[in-house]
Design a protein around this motif. Sequence first.
Motif, PDB file in Angstrom:
ATOM      1  N   LEU A 297       1.186   9.509  12.745  1.00  0.00           N
ATOM      2  CA  LEU A 297       2.615   9.782  12.669  1.00  0.00           C
ATOM      3  C   LEU A 297       3.412   8.499  12.867  1.00  0.00           C
ATOM      4  N   LEU A 298       2.993   7.686  13.837  1.00  0.00           N
ATOM      5  CA  LEU A 298       3.651   6.407  14.070  1.00  0.00           C
ATOM      6  C   LEU A 298       3.541   5.513  12.836  1.00  0.00           C
ATOM      7  N   GLN A 299       2.355   5.473  12.253  1.00  0.00           N
ATOM      8  CA  GLN A 299       2.155   4.650  11.065  1.00  0.00           C
ATOM      9  C   GLN A 299       3.017   5.126   9.909  1.00  0.00           C
ATOM     10  N   ARG A 300       3.172   6.451   9.771  1.00  0.00           N
ATOM     11  CA  ARG A 300       4.007   6.980   8.693  1.00  0.00           C
ATOM     12  C   ARG A 300       5.473   6.627   8.900  1.00  0.00           C
ATOM     13  N   LEU A 301       5.928   6.698  10.141  1.00  0.00           N
ATOM     14  CA  LEU A 301       7.311   6.343  10.421  1.00  0.00           C
ATOM     15  C   LEU A 301       7.561   4.864  10.143  1.00  0.00           C
ATOM     16  N   GLU A 302       6.630   4.024  10.564  1.00  0.00           N
ATOM     17  CA  GLU A 302       6.771   2.593  10.306  1.00  0.00           C
ATOM     18  C   GLU A 302       6.739   2.299   8.817  1.00  0.00           C
ATOM     19  N   ALA A 303       5.847   2.988   8.098  1.00  0.00           N
ATOM     20  CA  ALA A 303       5.753   2.787   6.649  1.00  0.00           C
ATOM     21  C   ALA A 303       7.026   3.256   5.954  1.00  0.00           C
ATOM     22  N   LEU A 304       7.593   4.385   6.436  1.00  0.00           N
ATOM     23  CA  LEU A 304       8.830   4.888   5.864  1.00  0.00           C
ATOM     24  C   LEU A 304       9.970   3.894   6.078  1.00  0.00           C
ATOM     25  N   GLY A 305      10.045   3.343   7.282  1.00  0.00           N
ATOM     26  CA  GLY A 305      11.081   2.351   7.566  1.00  0.00           C
ATOM     27  C   GLY A 305      10.932   1.101   6.717  1.00  0.00           C
ATOM     28  N   ALA A 306       9.701   0.620   6.594  1.00  0.00           N
ATOM     29  CA  ALA A 306       9.460  -0.574   5.777  1.00  0.00           C
ATOM     30  C   ALA A 306       9.785  -0.314   4.311  1.00  0.00           C
ATOM     31  N   ALA A 307       9.423   0.868   3.821  1.00  0.00           N
ATOM     32  CA  ALA A 307       9.708   1.213   2.421  1.00  0.00           C
ATOM     33  C   ALA A 307      11.222   1.328   2.192  1.00  0.00           C
ATOM     34  N   THR A 308      11.932   1.884   3.181  1.00  0.00           N
ATOM     35  CA  THR A 308      13.378   1.999   3.061  1.00  0.00           C
ATOM     36  C   THR A 308      14.037   0.624   2.993  1.00  0.00           C
ATOM     37  N   LEU A 309      13.573  -0.306   3.830  1.00  0.00           N
ATOM     38  CA  LEU A 309      14.113  -1.657   3.811  1.00  0.00           C
ATOM     39  C   LEU A 309      13.822  -2.351   2.482  1.00  0.00           C
ATOM     40  N   ARG A 310      12.605  -2.149   1.951  1.00  0.00           N
ATOM     41  CA  ARG A 310      12.264  -2.756   0.655  1.00  0.00           C
ATOM     42  C   ARG A 310      13.135  -2.174  -0.451  1.00  0.00           C
ATOM     43  N   GLY A 311      13.318  -0.843  -0.409  1.00  0.00           N
ATOM     44  CA  GLY A 311      14.162  -0.214  -1.420  1.00  0.00           C
ATOM     45  C   GLY A 311      15.595  -0.705  -1.340  1.00  0.00           C
ATOM     46  N   LEU A 312      16.115  -0.852  -0.111  1.00  0.00           N
ATOM     47  CA  LEU A 312      17.467  -1.361   0.071  1.00  0.00           C
ATOM     48  C   LEU A 312      17.586  -2.790  -0.429  1.00  0.00           C
ATOM     49  N   ASP A 313      16.547  -3.578  -0.173  1.00  0.00           N
ATOM     50  CA  ASP A 313      16.566  -4.986  -0.562  1.00  0.00           C
ATOM     51  C   ASP A 313      16.575  -5.162  -2.077  1.00  0.00           C
ATOM     52  N   HIS A 314      16.038  -4.181  -2.812  1.00  0.00           N
ATOM     53  CA  HIS A 314      15.986  -4.265  -4.273  1.00  0.00           C
ATOM     54  C   HIS A 314      17.048  -3.401  -4.952  1.00  0.00           C
ATOM     55  N   SER A 315      17.967  -2.855  -4.157  1.00  0.00           N
ATOM     56  CA  SER A 315      19.012  -1.988  -4.725  1.00  0.00           C
ATOM     57  C   SER A 315      20.232  -2.815  -5.113  1.00  0.00           C
TER      58      SER A 315
END
Length: 286
Positions: free
Chosen positions: A199-217
């Motif tokens: 669960l912790l890994q999924r939350l961290e992965a979700l946060g990292a993916a959100t930051l990457r998506g924001l960075d490329h938006s």
Amino acid sequence: MSVEKAAFIKPIHKATLLAFMAAVAFGLFFQLSKLAVISSISPFAEDPVDAIGSIAVQVAVAVAILSLARAVQLGKGEDTVADAIKARLAVRGGLVVVAASLITAGADVLASLSHPIAAFSSWAVVLYSGLAGVGLLGLLAGIALLQAARHLPPTPGQRVTGATIGKAESIGEAINDLWSMVALMLQALHQRARWPGNLLQRLEALGAATLRGLDHSWVSPRRHPWRFYLAAGFTVGLANVLEEGLPLDPVIALFILSLFLSVEITATLLGVLLLGRLLGIRAYAY
């Protein structure tokens, strides 16, 4: 952590935490003053005094969170220059929080002196007790921040343009600071509450993916910082509209929506222009 680092990090941890508590108290007091039984007797429930508090509380809470995020990362790495910069930005942010809360408290006091409450009641005691508490916490935080500033290490030969030396995209670094604090909180919660590791890994992965998506938006804080600021102001304005509610008349509703969005976007852009460099969220290049 070396003794030299601890000498300036510990006071900053305490001071920024106190500033964060002052911001939380300020926010709670502002929401408390919106209760019908209190706003009906409050001398500072109407504009322009209420408008001062509305903008100031948003600034205080946002800056307090960012300053705390920067402070908790001090001493985590070996880059002493980066630590020195983060420490300065954390103290500056804390002082902005204190200024926002004390300016609003001062405006409230002046409004109370100009229009005193006619009949004192238990709700009036609650109102003024809250105001006194906000002012006291702000003063204590200000004293702690000034004392912490005396321990700040020098940064010779460097210009403070953001959270990390040499990076122009300072709002991007600020967002990374915020996410790093969230990641630290998740790790601490995992260690104490023994959450499932996946669960912790999924939350961290979700946060990292959100930051990457924001960075490329199209509102990337690194590549398009002013678009990001506009989007942030629009989002806050829309949230305020949803909180306040809109009338059924579509013309009046459109007018109120436009007013809220215009005020929040303007306040956001002015805040970035006036405080951006001080807080390390606006690079010198822009």
